[in-house]
Each structure stands twice: as C-alpha cells, then as structure tokens.
Design an enzyme around this catalytic site. Structure first.
Site, PDB file in Angstrom:
ATOM      1  N   ARG A  29      90.817  63.468 -66.485  1.00  0.00           N
ATOM      2  CA  ARG A  29      90.641  63.596 -67.941  1.00  0.00           C
ATOM      3  C   ARG A  29      90.609  65.053 -68.405  1.00  0.00           C
ATOM      4  O   ARG A  29      90.720  65.330 -69.589  1.00  0.00           O
ATOM      5  CB  ARG A  29      89.349  62.868 -68.362  1.00  0.00           C
ATOM      6  CG  ARG A  29      89.472  61.354 -68.298  1.00  0.00           C
ATOM      7  CD  ARG A  29      88.121  60.639 -68.324  1.00  0.00           C
ATOM      8  NE  ARG A  29      87.459  60.633 -67.014  1.00  0.00           N
ATOM      9  CZ  ARG A  29      86.278  60.081 -66.777  1.00  0.00           C
ATOM     10  NH1 ARG A  29      85.598  59.517 -67.766  1.00  0.00           N
ATOM     11  NH2 ARG A  29      85.757  60.103 -65.564  1.00  0.00           N
ATOM     12  N   GLY A  70      86.402  56.250 -54.347  1.00  0.00           N
ATOM     13  CA  GLY A  70      85.190  56.026 -55.145  1.00  0.00           C
ATOM     14  C   GLY A  70      84.004  56.800 -54.607  1.00  0.00           C
ATOM     15  O   GLY A  70      84.045  57.355 -53.495  1.00  0.00           O
ATOM     16  N   ASP A  80      79.729  67.632 -61.160  1.00  0.00           N
ATOM     17  CA  ASP A  80      80.188  67.856 -62.543  1.00  0.00           C
ATOM     18  C   ASP A  80      79.060  67.763 -63.568  1.00  0.00           C
ATOM     19  O   ASP A  80      79.290  67.441 -64.729  1.00  0.00           O
ATOM     20  CB  ASP A  80      81.319  66.874 -62.892  1.00  0.00           C
ATOM     21  CG  ASP A  80      80.878  65.418 -62.885  1.00  0.00           C
ATOM     22  OD1 ASP A  80      79.729  65.134 -62.489  1.00  0.00           O
ATOM     23  OD2 ASP A  80      81.683  64.560 -63.293  1.00  0.00           O
ATOM     24  N   ASN A  89      83.558  65.392 -68.037  1.00  0.00           N
ATOM     25  CA  ASN A  89      84.761  64.687 -67.604  1.00  0.00           C
ATOM     26  C   ASN A  89      86.006  65.141 -68.350  1.00  0.00           C
ATOM     27  O   ASN A  89      87.117  64.948 -67.881  1.00  0.00           O
ATOM     28  CB  ASN A  89      84.580  63.175 -67.774  1.00  0.00           C
ATOM     29  CG  ASN A  89      83.444  62.657 -66.908  1.00  0.00           C
ATOM     30  OD1 ASN A  89      83.441  62.848 -65.697  1.00  0.00           O
ATOM     31  ND2 ASN A  89      82.455  62.043 -67.524  1.00  0.00           N
ATOM     32  N   TYR A 102      91.833 109.060 -74.410  1.00  0.00           N
ATOM     33  CA  TYR A 102      91.919 108.282 -73.178  1.00  0.00           C
ATOM     34  C   TYR A 102      91.388 109.134 -72.031  1.00  0.00           C
ATOM     35  O   TYR A 102      91.865 110.256 -71.814  1.00  0.00           O
ATOM     36  CB  TYR A 102      93.364 107.855 -72.864  1.00  0.00           C
ATOM     37  CG  TYR A 102      93.450 107.210 -71.496  1.00  0.00           C
ATOM     38  CD1 TYR A 102      92.808 105.997 -71.250  1.00  0.00           C
ATOM     39  CD2 TYR A 102      94.116 107.835 -70.443  1.00  0.00           C
ATOM     40  CE1 TYR A 102      92.840 105.428 -69.983  1.00  0.00           C
ATOM     41  CE2 TYR A 102      94.150 107.254 -69.177  1.00  0.00           C
ATOM     42  CZ  TYR A 102      93.502 106.056 -68.961  1.00  0.00           C
ATOM     43  OH  TYR A 102      93.513 105.490 -67.718  1.00  0.00           O
ATOM     44  N   ALA A 128      88.853 115.435 -80.297  1.00  0.00           N
ATOM     45  CA  ALA A 128      89.553 114.224 -80.743  1.00  0.00           C
ATOM     46  C   ALA A 128      90.972 114.178 -80.183  1.00  0.00           C
ATOM     47  O   ALA A 128      91.633 115.206 -80.061  1.00  0.00           O
ATOM     48  CB  ALA A 128      89.592 114.187 -82.264  1.00  0.00           C
TER      49      ALA A 128
HETATM   50  C1  UD1 Z   1      79.517  58.038 -62.036  1.00  0.00           C
HETATM   51  C2  UD1 Z   1      78.658  56.814 -61.752  1.00  0.00           C
HETATM   52  C3  UD1 Z   1      78.029  56.348 -63.064  1.00  0.00           C
HETATM   53  C4  UD1 Z   1      77.207  57.472 -63.651  1.00  0.00           C
HETATM   54  C5  UD1 Z   1      78.040  58.738 -63.809  1.00  0.00           C
HETATM   55  C6  UD1 Z   1      77.128  59.909 -64.180  1.00  0.00           C
HETATM   56  C7  UD1 Z   1      79.706  55.575 -59.900  1.00  0.00           C
HETATM   57  C8  UD1 Z   1      80.520  54.416 -59.513  1.00  0.00           C
HETATM   58  N1  UD1 Z   1      79.489  55.751 -61.206  1.00  0.00           N
HETATM   59  O1  UD1 Z   1      80.553  57.672 -62.922  1.00  0.00           O
HETATM   60  O2  UD1 Z   1      77.196  55.223 -62.831  1.00  0.00           O
HETATM   61  O3  UD1 Z   1      76.680  57.070 -64.924  1.00  0.00           O
HETATM   62  O4  UD1 Z   1      78.692  59.089 -62.576  1.00  0.00           O
HETATM   63  O5  UD1 Z   1      77.863  61.074 -64.495  1.00  0.00           O
HETATM   64  O6  UD1 Z   1      79.245  56.310 -59.047  1.00  0.00           O
HETATM   65  N2  UD1 Z   1      84.021  61.603 -56.525  1.00  0.00           N
HETATM   66  C9  UD1 Z   1      84.414  61.855 -55.238  1.00  0.00           C
HETATM   67  N3  UD1 Z   1      85.246  60.962 -54.627  1.00  0.00           N
HETATM   68  C10 UD1 Z   1      85.689  59.846 -55.236  1.00  0.00           C
HETATM   69  C11 UD1 Z   1      85.284  59.596 -56.561  1.00  0.00           C
HETATM   70  C12 UD1 Z   1      84.430  60.497 -57.180  1.00  0.00           C
HETATM   71  O7  UD1 Z   1      84.035  62.854 -54.642  1.00  0.00           O
HETATM   72  O8  UD1 Z   1      86.433  59.079 -54.598  1.00  0.00           O
HETATM   73  C13 UD1 Z   1      83.123  62.581 -57.188  1.00  0.00           C
HETATM   74  C14 UD1 Z   1      83.746  63.203 -58.414  1.00  0.00           C
HETATM   75  O9  UD1 Z   1      84.393  64.420 -58.070  1.00  0.00           O
HETATM   76  C15 UD1 Z   1      82.543  63.468 -59.297  1.00  0.00           C
HETATM   77  C16 UD1 Z   1      81.546  62.398 -58.874  1.00  0.00           C
HETATM   78  O10 UD1 Z   1      81.987  61.895 -57.627  1.00  0.00           O
HETATM   79  O11 UD1 Z   1      81.983  64.741 -59.073  1.00  0.00           O
HETATM   80  C17 UD1 Z   1      81.456  61.275 -59.892  1.00  0.00           C
HETATM   81  O12 UD1 Z   1      82.726  60.706 -60.061  1.00  0.00           O
HETATM   82  P1  UD1 Z   1      83.266  60.331 -61.492  1.00  0.00           P
HETATM   83  O13 UD1 Z   1      84.628  59.758 -61.347  1.00  0.00           O
HETATM   84  O14 UD1 Z   1      83.102  61.459 -62.428  1.00  0.00           O
HETATM   85  O15 UD1 Z   1      82.252  59.146 -61.843  1.00  0.00           O
HETATM   86  P2  UD1 Z   1      81.835  58.620 -63.273  1.00  0.00           P
HETATM   87  O16 UD1 Z   1      82.902  57.731 -63.796  1.00  0.00           O
HETATM   88  O17 UD1 Z   1      81.414  59.751 -64.116  1.00  0.00           O
HETATM   89 CA    CA Z   2      81.477  62.040 -64.006  1.00  0.00          CA
END
Ligand code: UD1
Ligand code: CA
Length: 471
Positions: free
Chosen positions: A16, A81, A105, A230, A368, A382
C-alpha cells in the site's frame, strides 16, 4: 531480565506504500519505521533481537547492520503471513523465557509502554498477552473478541469479521508477549483457512485459549502509540503525531517553540532550555542546540552543533559547528565541515563548506568560502570568492589573524594571506600576501576623457555630461 527474545516482523512488501523501497525503511522524525521500533525495543535490554526480513532484503539488512548491528536477521522467502514469519523466526531454537513479537511498522510505540506491557504479562504469568487499544476508527485492524465475563477469547481480522465484530473498537496492536514454551507448542498449529489464505499469528491466542491456557488482553490508554503505517497517509499522520510528541517534550524542557505545527524536530536531536525556535524550522539528525540560541524562522539544521547564544536566521546548515554568540543569516548556506568560532558572522547570501572561521572573524555579505582556514578578528569583504577549484582539484586557502580582505577579491587557491595583511578591493590574488602587506591584483584605472560625447553623441548620458560643462 524481563524479556529474553524479541522478534520483529519486517518482511512484508508494504504494497500500500506503492514504493520501490521496503515500507520499514521509510522514515519519520529522523528514524526509519523499523528504527523507531528497534529504539523502543532497546529500552527493554533483551538478550536477543531477531528481525524477519523478506521484501527488499538487501537494503533492509544493510540498514539493520547500521542501526542495530547486534540484531540477527531471519529470511522469509515468501510472505505466508505473520504466523508464518513467526514460525521461521522460531524454527532453529528452543524458545525459553518471555518472547516479545511485534511489527516493524509501528513507529509511535515507546519503550516505556513496551516495558509496562511486559511487566503486566510477566506479573500475570500468562501464556500469551496481546497489547490492545480502543481506536475511534478500528477499520483495517484485527478486533479483540472477549467473552461474557470480558475475558479475551480470540482475535478476528477485519477481512474475516462479521458485522457484530466489525463494530468492536478494541483492536490488536500487533504486539504480543508469549511464554516461550507455550508459543513453541502452539505456533505449529496455525492453518490458513481464512479470508487471506495466510497463517495468522493472531490465531495463536485463540488456540492457546481453547487449550485452556491463560491469555490476556492488556489495554493501552493512548491508542496513537500503536498506530501502524501501511500507506503514505498513515506515514504523514504518524509523522505529525511524533512531531507533536517531540515538540511537547522540548517545550516541557524549557524550549520556546513559537509555532509547534511548523517546527519539525527529529527524535535524534537535542535542545537545551531557553532556546527559541521560530516558525518553519527543521532540526534534523544529530543536531544539538545550546541555551540562548535563536533558530529560524525557516531554518533547517542537519547534524549541526549550535553553541550558546548563537542565532541562525532563514538559513540552511549541514554538518556545521556554529560558535557561541555567532550570527548566521539571513539566506546563508553552510555545508559540511564548516566550523564557525565564537562571535563570528556568516551574513546574507554567504555559502561556506569545509572551512574554519576563527573567533570574531566575519564574512558579512555575498561570499563563497570553500576549503579555507580564517584566523581570528579578520574581515572578508563583500562578494569575496575563495576560488578553491581549478577544474580538477580542490585547494586550500589560509587567511591569518586581523586580515582585511577587500570587497570582490578572488582568492585563487592554494594561497596564504599573512597576519594583518590587506587585499585591495576587486583584486584577483594568485600569490601569497605576506603579513602586513597589501595585495593588489588588478589593472590600473585610466579615464578616457570625453569618450561618451564622442562615441555616444546625443545619448541621455552624453546630454547629462554636457549639462555639467561650465558648472
Ligand atoms: C496485523 C494483525 C492485525 C493487527 C495489525 C496491527 C495479523 C494477521 N494481523 O495486521 O490483527 O491489528 O497488524 O498493526 O497479524 N509480515 C511479515 N511476513 C508476512 C506478513 C507480514 O514479516 O508474511 C510483517 C509485515 O512486514 C509487518 C507485520 O508483519 O511489519 C504486520 O503485517 P501487516 O501485513 O502490516 O499486517 P496488518 O494487516 O497490519
Ligand atoms: Ca500493519
């Protein structure tokens, strides 16, 4: 020690953000998003920090090496995930003690809040705790589902939530504390039967709860601390919130900030009491400002050291030291390696780089100064230019004490101008000027009488000149 291992999830693509750069490398208030999280984590003094990297891996790893060389990184090849990321981070170890997992983040989180969260988790002896907050607009966040007696049941993602769950304001911050053994026994039980087809770390809470373990939702009062970034809108929102937090801190510490909405101070800068900052100013990087200094309006200082009582008006300075009681600006550009001594002046439309100016010396107008050493009590007239570059190499100029450089002098380096020496205005000085001498390097003037009347006959100039005849 209250927490043994910290795992930071930073492998996501940050789709995003629509950026060529990994999301966690974007910065606010002088630190990357990841840098803010690691700074807060540092406050806990954990035994080890592991960071899960994936997208833009080389750049993220290089950044980590710079800001947190002791942290280790774990590579997540494909984004399965947050649960998948945590599985990879835990794969090669026997987890023990308290494990903190958070995302890379969330730049607003403070070390103090993390410490309070860990303390509550440890005190309750929970298998798992999640940090939560009531958010006025919970859209996009995971929702905290509690049972009739208000105990935590599970976390449901926005995309999996039904209408009744979507109206819950309590959200998951993405910050969790686990008992190491409980986490190790449950992390392998995740499945991807959800709207996103991913392994959700959030599901560990529900799994542990259903197995009879004790889980807790620990709420934080200030929901802004847990805001995640995000997209670029959230990036700007968190920058503004951090700006206000930082400005409030310095105002409480005795700094006058005339307009806090247009004053941007990096979290890495440091300011003494009784400094005044006028509107539209930025204090960046490792800049330090001592008492009594007056900064701005519309001034940016990056990695500068400003000493007591100095003033910097409408100017830009990078990597510069400005001595006690010195005055800079308006419209002055001081570049890396400029060292202004005490009671010096760098005036309007002056550019300097890699130069030292001794106590009481002045460069008041339109000059300068590059690759120079200027002694004490000297004045640079100057429009003087330190001609430091011959098209191939840079050369140094040394000016002694109590020197008077005439206006519009070209000082062609390499060059030495001795103590107490002068140069005549308009000179091109190509040879050293000994102490006490005046260097004159210009054509002798001659006047050609009557030239205008002959060559510009009838012009306004000629008429004006003729009108003076006989007066
Ligand atoms: C996640 C939570 C959500 C919470 C929110 C808070 C889950 C499923 N959801 O959602 O409940 O309210 O954070 O900000 O956990 N990342 C990885 N590997 C992956 C996927 C993500 O390292 O495969 C890292 C991302 O870089 C990020 C963090 O995990 O720093 C969270 O991932 P993101 O996709 O931002 O999750 P949200 O949708 O914000
Ligand atoms: Ca997030």
């Amino acid at each position: 020690m209250t927490v043994q291992t910290v795992i930071v999830l930073a492998a996501g693509e940050g789709t995003r953000m629509k950026s060529a750069k990994a999301k966690v490398l974007h910065s606010v208030a002088g630190r990357s998003l990841l840098g803010h999280v690691l700074h807060a984590v540092d406050h806990l003094k954990p035994e080890e920090v592991r960071i899960v990297v994936g997208s833009d891996r080389e750049a993220v790893e290089a950044h980590i090496l710079q800001i947190a060389p002791k942290a280790t990184t774990v590579f997540q090849q494909h984004r399965g995930g947050t649960g998948h990321a945590a599985q990879i981070a835990l794969a090669d170890t026997t987890a023990h003690g308290t494990i903190l997992i958070l995302a890379g983040d969330t730049p607003m989180l403070t070390g103090e809040s993390l410490a309070a969260f860990i303390a509550a988790h440890n005190a309750g002896n929970f298998a798992a705790s999640v940090l939560t907050a009531e958010h006025p607009d919970p859209t996009g966040y995971g929702r905290i589902i509690r049972d009739d007696s208000d105990a935590l049941l599970k976390i449901v993602e926005e995309k999996d939530a039904d209408e009744n769950q979507k109206i819950i304001f309590e959200i998951n911050s993405g910050v969790y504390a686990f008992d190491g053994a409980a986490l190790a026994s449950s992390i392998g039980k995740l499945n991807n039967a959800n709207a996103q087809g991913e392994l959700y770390l959030t599901d560990v809470i529900g799994i542990l709860k259903s197995e009879g373990a004790s889980v807790a939702a620990i709420m934080i009062d200030d929901f802004t601390e847990i805001l995640g970034v995000n997209d670029r809108i959230q990036l700007a929102e968190s920058a503004a919130l951090l700006r206000d937090r930082i400005n409030d801190y310095w105002m409480r510490a005795g700094v006058t900030i005339i307009d806090p909405t247009t004053t941007w101070i990096d979290s890495t800068a440091s300011i003494s009491n009784d400094v005044t900052i006028h509107p539209g100013s930025g204090i960046y990087g490792t800049t330090t400002i001592a008492s009594g200094a007056v900064i701005g309006p519309r001034t940016t200082l990056t990695n500068c050291q400003i000493k007591e009582g100095a003033s910097v008006l409408e100017s830009i300075a990078i990597g510069t030291v400005i001595g006690e009681g010195s005055s800079v600006g308006p419209f002055t550009y001081l570049r890396t390696g400029t060292v202004l001594g005490d009671s010096t002046k760098a005036g309007a439309f002056v550019e300097m780089k890699n130069s030292t100016v001794g106590t009481g010396s002045k460069v008041p107008h339109l000059s300068y100064v590059g690759d120079a050493t200027i002694g004490e009590g000297s004045n640079i007239g100057a429009a003087t230019i330190f001609v430091n570059y011959d098209g191939v190499d840079k050369h140094h100029t040394t000016i002694g004490d109590h020197v008077r450089i005439g206006s519009d002098t070209m000082l062609v380096a390499p060059l030495n101008v001795g103590d107490g020496a002068y140069t005549a205005a308009g000179s091109v000085i190509t040879e050293d000027v000994p102490a006490g001498a005046i260097g004159v390097g210009r054509a002798k003037q001659r006047n050609v009488l009557g030239w205008v009347m002959r060559k510009r006959a009838g012009s306004k100039s000629a008429q004006a000149a003729e009108a003076t005849e006989g007066q």
